[in-house]
Structure formats: C-alpha cells, structure tokens
Design an enzyme around this catalytic site. Sequence first.
Site, PDB file in Angstrom:
ATOM      1  N   ASP A 151      -1.095   1.138  -4.590  1.00 45.85           N
ATOM      2  CA  ASP A 151      -2.070   0.101  -4.957  1.00 45.85           C
ATOM      3  C   ASP A 151      -3.449   0.678  -5.263  1.00 45.85           C
ATOM      4  O   ASP A 151      -4.416  -0.053  -5.456  1.00 45.85           O
ATOM      5  CB  ASP A 151      -2.160  -0.983  -3.881  1.00 45.85           C
TER       6      ASP A 151
ATOM      7  N   ASP B  26      -5.841   2.449  -3.675  1.00 46.76           N
ATOM      8  CA  ASP B  26      -7.042   2.418  -2.829  1.00 46.76           C
ATOM      9  C   ASP B  26      -7.171   3.672  -1.966  1.00 46.76           C
ATOM     10  O   ASP B  26      -8.131   3.814  -1.214  1.00 46.76           O
ATOM     11  CB  ASP B  26      -7.109   1.143  -1.979  1.00 46.76           C
TER      12      ASP B  26
ATOM     13  N   SER C  88       0.826  -1.207   0.000  1.00 46.80           N
ATOM     14  CA  SER C  88       0.000   0.000   0.000  1.00 46.80           C
ATOM     15  C   SER C  88       0.861   1.257   0.000  1.00 46.80           C
ATOM     16  O   SER C  88       1.638   1.464  -0.912  1.00 46.80           O
ATOM     17  CB  SER C  88      -0.974  -0.037   1.180  1.00 46.80           C
TER      18      SER C  88
ATOM     19  N   ASP D 279      -2.100   6.230  -4.075  1.00 39.46           N
ATOM     20  CA  ASP D 279      -0.976   5.499  -3.508  1.00 39.46           C
ATOM     21  C   ASP D 279      -0.629   4.330  -4.436  1.00 39.46           C
ATOM     22  O   ASP D 279      -1.295   4.127  -5.458  1.00 39.46           O
ATOM     23  CB  ASP D 279      -1.298   5.061  -2.070  1.00 39.46           C
TER      24      ASP D 279
END
Length: 462
Positions: free
Chosen positions: A252, A254, A106, A250
Amino acid sequence: MTLIKSISGIRGTIGGKVGDNLTPVDAVKFASAYGTFLKQNSDKQKLTVVVGRDARISGPMIHNLVVNTLIGLGINVIDLGLSTTPTVEVAVPLEKADGGIILTASHNPKEWNALKLLNAKGEFLSGADGAKILEIADAEAFDFSDVDSLGEITTNDAYMDIHIDEVLNLPLVDVDAVKAAKFKVVVDGVNSSGGIIIPRLLELMGVEVVKLYCEPTGHFPHNPEPLKEHLTDISELVVKEKADLGVVVDPDVDRLAFVCEDGEMFGEEYTLVACADYVLSKTLGNTVSNMSSSRALRDVTVKRGGSYEASAVGEVNVVELMKKNNAVIGGEGNGGIIYPELHYGRDSLVGVALFLTHLANLKMSVSALRASYPEYYMSKNKIELTPQIDVDAILEQMTSKYKNEDISTVDGVKIDFEKEWVHLRKSNTEPIIRIYTEAPTQKEADVLAVRIVDEIKQISGI
C-alpha cells in the site's frame, strides 16, 4: 481466529466463517459501522467518503462490498479504484470528503485484507473514534437509506497523478537537481500499486527506471514486508544493472526501503534518518518517531539544532506528538516517512522525492551516505509468558530496577542507557513481552537483549 478488530480498523484473512475471518459479511458489517459513525457525528444532509484499494487478489471483491454498503447508507463515494494509502489520505481533504477507507492489509501476505479508516483530514481515526465504531459494529445498530436516498458513486482514477504532482510541487523537492544527477533506479513494487505510482514519479523526475515486480496482480513474489531477508532479488538486480540504488515499497506504499548501489540494504530505520537530515538541513525544526525507532534520528536532529521526541508506537501517536511539537518531519523506523508539508501520513512518494533530492545535492553514493550517519544496530525479540503471569507487575519491577536510568513509561518501559536502549512492550492480544534493543554494534544489542530476557525470566520465575 484471524479476524483482528482494533481501533485503527479491521483486518483478517479471506474466507472461512463469519466473525472468525474477513468474510464478505464482516466487510459489510464494519463498513456499515464506519458509515453509521460518520452519520452520527455530522449534521450534513449528504456525506462523502473516498475509497481506494491496493492490488490484492481479494481487493475488487472487498472494494465492491464496501462501496455498495456506503451507498446503501446514503453516503456518496468517490471511488479511486487501484490506489495507495497515502494517495487516499491526500485525496480526502482535496475532495472535502468526510472520511476515507483504504482496503489494504499493508505488509501482510496476500491472503490478508483490511479496512483502514480515515477522518475528514485524511488521517487515521483516534483511538476513541475507533472504539466507538467497534461498539456500533457489535451492536449492529445500522439504519440504511430508502431507495430515493441512496448514495452515488463517482469514479476518479486521476488521484495517483494528482498525488505525484503534489509531491513534485513541494518546495524541498528539487526535480532539476535530480534530473541533472541522471540516476538509474531499480523499483520493486511487490506486484501492487507501488509498481505503478513509484516508477511514474521517478520518470517525471528524470530517473531511468528498471522495474522488478511492478505488475499489479496481487500475487506477491516474496513476503511483502520490506525486510532484508525478503529482498535478495532486488539486491542482485541493482548490482547487475549497475544502478545507483533500489527502491522497495510495501503493497500500500506507506513503507519505504532503499538498496545501496553495492546491493546492501540502506536499512529501513535509516530511511527516515536520511530524509529528516535533508529536511533539517533546509528547515530548522523538530522531529518525532516512535520509541522502537533508531536513536540515529535523535542524533541527526540534535546535530541540526532541533529537538527530538519519541511517541508511543502507532502512526496515530506519532502524528499526535508531531502536531504538539511542531515537528517538520517524523515517522516510524519501519520506513514510514511523515512530512506535514503535504499531509500527516506515512508516504513513500514523499520519501523517495526527498531522498533523491538529498542524494543529488550531496553528489555521493548511497552507501557513502549511509556511512555518514551514526551506526546503530537493533535486536528484536519476544518472550512468551503463561497467561497467569502479571505482565504489568514485571514491567513495574524492571522500571524500579533501572530507576536511576533515563526511563519512559509512555508505552511499556523504555530504558535509555548512555550508548544503548531497551524498549519493553506487552502485547494487547497475547501473553508476550516484546523486547527491542539498540546499540553501536550488533553484538552489543544482542548481549543487552539476552541480559534483559534473563532478568525478566528471573522476575517472573519462568
């Protein structure tokens, strides 16, 4: 030690010693535990798991280890390759798969990676299921398949496009209105998969895109957590390009943050507020965020005729309360939008599409939209205690001290005053109390935080 095992998965830094860091051995061990857990809880002859990764440098290595471990367990793999967390979440139910693994740390720096684990709905595992997987991993109770029963790999690199189509087909996403607005948007993809999928989404919505750090090399050009202090480059470029706004995700994809046309941050806390405001203007309903998120969501929800509830911190807890309360939108104040019309997971694509539709309908600047919402400011602090101090006893005393206020003990202690709040949470891994406050001005938020810290020090005697 930087190997962190939790009910939501495993994360750590690459390299080092087995059990201390996320080494190849640890990646195989936890992929084995997850696959074993799925097999123990299914009577199907052959299971299928969807796997995708962000653009981290260690991604291909961890990806190959995880995929081939699942094959060794006799589990079929649908390999999405370079992908995003919400894309994998969308893919799992569409493929009628039995689970999913996203390889991403993340917002953590490039030396980190992680295995995020999903159930058959494409949602994060429950705490109970996560605990079972940790038990299986500790016991190393794995039973691999013989040569005639190995799983098979199917490669499918279409899912980023499928995900985009799913978003654009949502009833509340008005592509024509966005095209008519002729927006110009700067995108900071932090050199991960967001640099591919967000520009592609925007271009299909008729947006002129200026790309910044959109090459998926995994070499993050700045700290990948989308906070104001890390985003000076895009703030400057938005002004230089005379863009309508900036979009930041970010690694990833999300978490979502916006930059106003004047280079100022829209505020991560207000990403969810703005998207919820739009959804509530079209759909009467309820909202949910976690206890450490801004009160502005409650204000907007009540104004639109809905009810607001706060969950314990953590995406699994937010989703659980959203389902219970039939929330039409929810999420977290860190820029995580959860829109159940598509899926129960934080999704920056949904956030971008809803936000731009909202902006196109209102025909106002991003800074004017931000100014239209209730003004709140946060202060985030922590107080370090000695291991001998009973943190639970401190929280109990604080609860007693403020018993006449609106108090929740669902997740630590949340004290709601008339115009401000404080949330006290203990760390599960170290003797720390996190202290979040929010008030109508930054000074008031800071003053409240100092007061609470002093009171905790008096109680604990430090």
